[in-house]
Write a protein that holds these residues in place. Structure first.
Motif, PDB file in Angstrom:
ATOM      1  N   UNK A  71       1.042  -0.655   0.147  1.00 13.61           N
ATOM      2  CA  UNK A  71      -0.289  -0.088  -0.366  1.00 13.61           C
ATOM      3  C   UNK A  71       1.121   1.222   0.120  1.00 13.61           C
ATOM      4  N   UNK A  72       0.501   2.544  -0.542  1.00 14.63           N
ATOM      5  CA  UNK A  72       1.397   3.636  -0.746  1.00 14.63           C
ATOM      6  C   UNK A  72       0.077   4.455   0.463  1.00 14.63           C
ATOM      7  N   UNK A  73       0.542   5.483   0.991  1.00 13.37           N
ATOM      8  CA  UNK A  73      -0.280   6.230   1.719  1.00 13.37           C
ATOM      9  C   UNK A  73       0.392   8.180   1.027  1.00 13.37           C
ATOM     10  N   UNK A  74      -0.742   8.316   0.579  1.00 15.16           N
ATOM     11  CA  UNK A  74      -0.375  10.279   0.084  1.00 15.16           C
ATOM     12  C   UNK A  74      -1.351  10.918   1.023  1.00 15.16           C
ATOM     13  N   UNK A  75      -0.271  11.430   1.752  1.00 11.91           N
ATOM     14  CA  UNK A  75      -0.513  12.831   2.276  1.00 11.91           C
ATOM     15  C   UNK A  75      -0.803  13.733   2.067  1.00 11.91           C
ATOM     16  N   UNK A  76      -1.663  15.181   2.048  1.00 12.14           N
ATOM     17  CA  UNK A  76      -1.892  15.840   1.731  1.00 12.14           C
ATOM     18  C   UNK A  76      -2.684  16.786   2.877  1.00 12.14           C
ATOM     19  N   UNK A  77      -2.109  18.082   2.691  1.00 15.75           N
ATOM     20  CA  UNK A  77      -3.142  19.188   3.519  1.00 15.75           C
ATOM     21  C   UNK A  77      -4.029  20.166   2.868  1.00 15.75           C
ATOM     22  N   UNK A  78      -5.360  20.353   3.297  1.00 18.95           N
ATOM     23  CA  UNK A  78      -6.194  20.992   2.127  1.00 18.95           C
ATOM     24  C   UNK A  78      -6.582  22.157   3.326  1.00 18.95           C
ATOM     25  N   UNK A  79      -6.803  22.927   2.690  1.00 17.27           N
ATOM     26  CA  UNK A  79      -6.708  24.195   3.351  1.00 17.27           C
ATOM     27  C   UNK A  79      -8.433  25.062   2.920  1.00 17.27           C
ATOM     28  N   UNK A 122     -14.545  18.638   3.155  1.00 21.42           N
ATOM     29  CA  UNK A 122     -15.769  19.638   4.152  1.00 21.42           C
ATOM     30  C   UNK A 122     -14.972  19.432   5.254  1.00 21.42           C
ATOM     31  N   UNK A 123     -13.759  19.371   5.458  1.00 21.14           N
ATOM     32  CA  UNK A 123     -12.922  19.753   6.446  1.00 21.14           C
ATOM     33  C   UNK A 123     -11.635  20.667   5.516  1.00 21.14           C
ATOM     34  N   UNK A 124     -10.998  21.433   6.650  1.00 24.35           N
ATOM     35  CA  UNK A 124      -9.329  21.545   6.549  1.00 24.35           C
ATOM     36  C   UNK A 124      -8.973  20.640   7.687  1.00 24.35           C
ATOM     37  N   UNK A 125      -7.443  20.534   6.925  1.00 21.66           N
ATOM     38  CA  UNK A 125      -6.380  19.637   7.795  1.00 21.66           C
ATOM     39  C   UNK A 125      -5.679  18.547   6.711  1.00 21.66           C
ATOM     40  N   UNK A 126      -5.070  18.002   8.006  1.00 25.41           N
ATOM     41  CA  UNK A 126      -4.602  16.779   6.747  1.00 25.41           C
ATOM     42  C   UNK A 126      -5.073  15.587   6.062  1.00 25.41           C
ATOM     43  N   UNK A 127      -5.753  14.905   5.327  1.00 27.19           N
ATOM     44  CA  UNK A 127      -6.080  14.181   4.331  1.00 27.19           C
ATOM     45  C   UNK A 127      -4.665  12.661   4.279  1.00 27.19           C
ATOM     46  N   UNK A 128      -5.310  11.083   4.022  1.00 28.53           N
ATOM     47  CA  UNK A 128      -4.429  10.428   4.069  1.00 28.53           C
ATOM     48  C   UNK A 128      -5.028   9.858   2.913  1.00 28.53           C
ATOM     49  N   UNK A 129      -4.406   9.714   1.483  1.00 26.82           N
ATOM     50  CA  UNK A 129      -5.522   8.543   0.442  1.00 26.82           C
ATOM     51  C   UNK A 129      -4.548   6.850   0.716  1.00 26.82           C
ATOM     52  N   UNK A 130      -5.193   6.510   0.927  1.00 21.37           N
ATOM     53  CA  UNK A 130      -4.152   4.509   0.994  1.00 21.37           C
ATOM     54  C   UNK A 130      -4.205   4.599  -0.847  1.00 21.37           C
ATOM     55  N   UNK A 131      -3.488   3.982  -0.817  1.00 18.84           N
ATOM     56  CA  UNK A 131      -3.405   3.203  -3.101  1.00 18.84           C
ATOM     57  C   UNK A 131      -3.104   2.266  -2.045  1.00 18.84           C
ATOM     58  N   UNK A 132      -3.386   0.894  -2.789  1.00 19.25           N
ATOM     59  CA  UNK A 132      -3.307  -0.160  -3.237  1.00 19.25           C
ATOM     60  C   UNK A 132      -4.188  -1.253  -4.067  1.00 19.25           C
ATOM     61  N   UNK A 133      -3.710  -2.151  -4.253  1.00 24.68           N
ATOM     62  CA  UNK A 133      -4.789  -3.173  -4.646  1.00 24.68           C
ATOM     63  C   UNK A 133      -5.768  -4.195  -4.490  1.00 24.68           C
TER      64      UNK A 133
END
Length: 156
Positions: A71-79, A122-133
């Motif tokens: 799995x790959x974890x993609x982290x980004x911040x949404x303002x 709908x929220x501001x802050x740090x998001x994590x997206x999990x990519x895998x099969x």
């Protein structure tokens, strides 16, 4: 004996301290040209930190999934509030790869999704997206992929 040991120890300490040679900087009439650092989102271990947007205001990165990191974890911040659109493109063209889950700043989650993602932000802050099969399909994906994320601000 104590005096000779003390003398030997003090000589050793003074010999370890070397003086620094200070050199004045050389001045030239030519301008110094520095190479501009290319800002790229890179995968480190099993995580991609999306810190930089490209000229189209998209988060883009190259990632990889293998037997060590399934799995790959993609982290980004949404303002801003709005919408998140995502796209996964395997380098092989096709493959059993998908957005498995998105984890919101309040630690709630949603998923699974496919190779495309469309989620309201709908929220501001740090998001994590999990990519895998997909666990429900045969032939797990191993290899490189490209991920694109676009955040669209709402008009409110």
């Amino acid at each position: 004996m104590k005096n000779s040991l003390l003398l030997l120890l003090s000589v050793f300490c003074f010999s370890c301290h070397q003086k620094e040679n200070k050199v004045a900087p050389v001045q030239t009439s030519e301008p110094v040209i520095t190479k501009q650092e290319e800002k790229v989102n890179k995968q480190i271990g099993d995580t991609i930190f999306m810190n930089f947007r490209n000229e189209k205001e998209l988060f883009t990165a190259e990632g990889a999934i293998d037997s060590i990191h399934p799995r790959t974890y993609v982290k980004f911040k949404n303002e801003d509030l709005g919408e998140l659109k995502g796209n996964l493109v395997p380098t092989t063209g096709k493959g059993n790869i998908r957005f498995n889950q998105i984890i919101f700043p309040d630690n709630t989650s949603d998923g699974p999704f496919g190779m495309d993602l469309n989620v309201p932000l709908k929220q501001k802050g740090n998001y994590i997206i999990v990519v895998g099969h997909s666990q429900m399909a045969d032939n797990p994906f191993w290899g490189k992929f490209r991920i694109e994320l676009e955040t669209i601000k709402s008009n409110k």
